[in-house]
Design a protein around this motif. Sequence first.
Motif, PDB file in Angstrom:
ATOM      1  N   LEU A   1      -3.360  12.944   3.777  1.00  0.00           N
ATOM      2  CA  LEU A   1      -3.431  12.102   2.588  1.00  0.00           C
ATOM      3  C   LEU A   1      -3.896  12.865   1.353  1.00  0.00           C
ATOM      4  N   THR A   2      -4.574  13.997   1.543  1.00  0.00           N
ATOM      5  CA  THR A   2      -5.035  14.784   0.402  1.00  0.00           C
ATOM      6  C   THR A   2      -4.175  16.018   0.158  1.00  0.00           C
ATOM      7  N   ALA A   3      -3.132  16.205   0.946  1.00  0.00           N
ATOM      8  CA  ALA A   3      -2.251  17.357   0.772  1.00  0.00           C
ATOM      9  C   ALA A   3      -1.450  17.220  -0.528  1.00  0.00           C
TER      10      ALA A   3
ATOM     11  N   LEU B   1       4.182  12.676  -3.764  1.00  0.00           N
ATOM     12  CA  LEU B   1       4.986  11.513  -3.382  1.00  0.00           C
ATOM     13  C   LEU B   1       4.336  10.220  -3.863  1.00  0.00           C
ATOM     14  N   GLU B   2       3.019  10.136  -3.706  1.00  0.00           N
ATOM     15  CA  GLU B   2       2.299   8.937  -4.149  1.00  0.00           C
ATOM     16  C   GLU B   2       2.446   8.732  -5.654  1.00  0.00           C
TER      17      GLU B   2
ATOM     18  N   ASP C   1       0.853  -1.184   0.000  1.00  0.00           N
ATOM     19  CA  ASP C   1       0.000   0.000   0.000  1.00  0.00           C
ATOM     20  C   ASP C   1       0.895   1.243   0.000  1.00  0.00           C
ATOM     21  N   ILE C   2       0.953   1.944  -1.128  1.00  0.00           N
ATOM     22  CA  ILE C   2       1.824   3.110  -1.245  1.00  0.00           C
ATOM     23  C   ILE C   2       1.423   4.194  -0.260  1.00  0.00           C
ATOM     24  N   ARG C   3       0.125   4.413  -0.096  1.00  0.00           N
ATOM     25  CA  ARG C   3      -0.322   5.434   0.847  1.00  0.00           C
ATOM     26  C   ARG C   3       0.105   5.091   2.273  1.00  0.00           C
TER      27      ARG C   3
ATOM     28  N   ARG D   1       1.368  12.662  11.966  1.00  0.00           N
ATOM     29  CA  ARG D   1       0.637  12.774  10.709  1.00  0.00           C
ATOM     30  C   ARG D   1      -0.837  12.450  10.929  1.00  0.00           C
ATOM     31  N   GLU D   2      -1.681  13.288  10.389  1.00  0.00           N
ATOM     32  CA  GLU D   2      -3.122  13.108  10.496  1.00  0.00           C
ATOM     33  C   GLU D   2      -3.685  12.668   9.153  1.00  0.00           C
TER      34      GLU D   2
END
Length: 259
Positions: free
Chosen positions: A234-236, A242-243, A196-198, A229-230
């Motif tokens: 993930l949407t930043a 990076l993804e 899982d990349i995320r 990290r919050e």
Amino acid sequence: MADRDLRLRGVSKSFATPTGPLPVLDGIDTTVRRGEFVAVIGPSGCGKSTLFNVLTGLETPDAGRVELAGADITGTVGHCAYMPQRDLLMPWRTILDNTVLGLDVQGVPRAAGRRRAAALFDQFGLTGFENAYPGELSGGMRQRAALLRTVVQDKDIVALDEPFGALDSLTRTDLQGWLQDVWRRHDWTVLMITHDIREAIYLADRVLVLSPRPARIVRDLAVPLPRPRELRLLTAPEFVDLEAHLLDLLHSPARESSG
């Protein structure tokens, strides 16, 4: 005293097959600093689990060495706590008795081992389930118990082989946040295999990208995101960039060289 860094120096490994040697690892060379969280990603079957087996001493490489604090630990066990993909909880043992299994094997007196494990139940969200059996727990709670069994052995280095791969998305997300918290609290050095990349970006300080078999490191990518990290991270834009970069590497790994 020497540093507690973990180093893999030119690690290569092949396996014998009826048609000849099958190269699996090809000169893996990296350093994991004390307290780092490093994720390992790569195509299926590229050699990630073999790399962890070498790291933990379950396999001996054909070439190269594994060092901890400057000492050669190649082919030796006991320096690393290892959690495989499946939780491997014994259905006939209570959760508390499952979590002390590694301590039993090490010869720790039963009463002392149970006290040591019980003291972690609250941190791992398992309070009240000491006398439950694995079949009575959800998948997420079973993974917490398996990780508790791993870390109660009090090793500086924790190796996790896809610890959340079999869980549903919501449970997985919850446990990712939880793992981040307990890692920061205990200051472990963590290496984690994931597809899982995320998950890799969300949890890790660095992501090692492996090539198809025989595996070599095609990218050692720093994750310069603030901690803690919050989920909104993930949407930043920096997370999304990076993804996208890692997705591109996994589809065209030959474009990058180690570094």
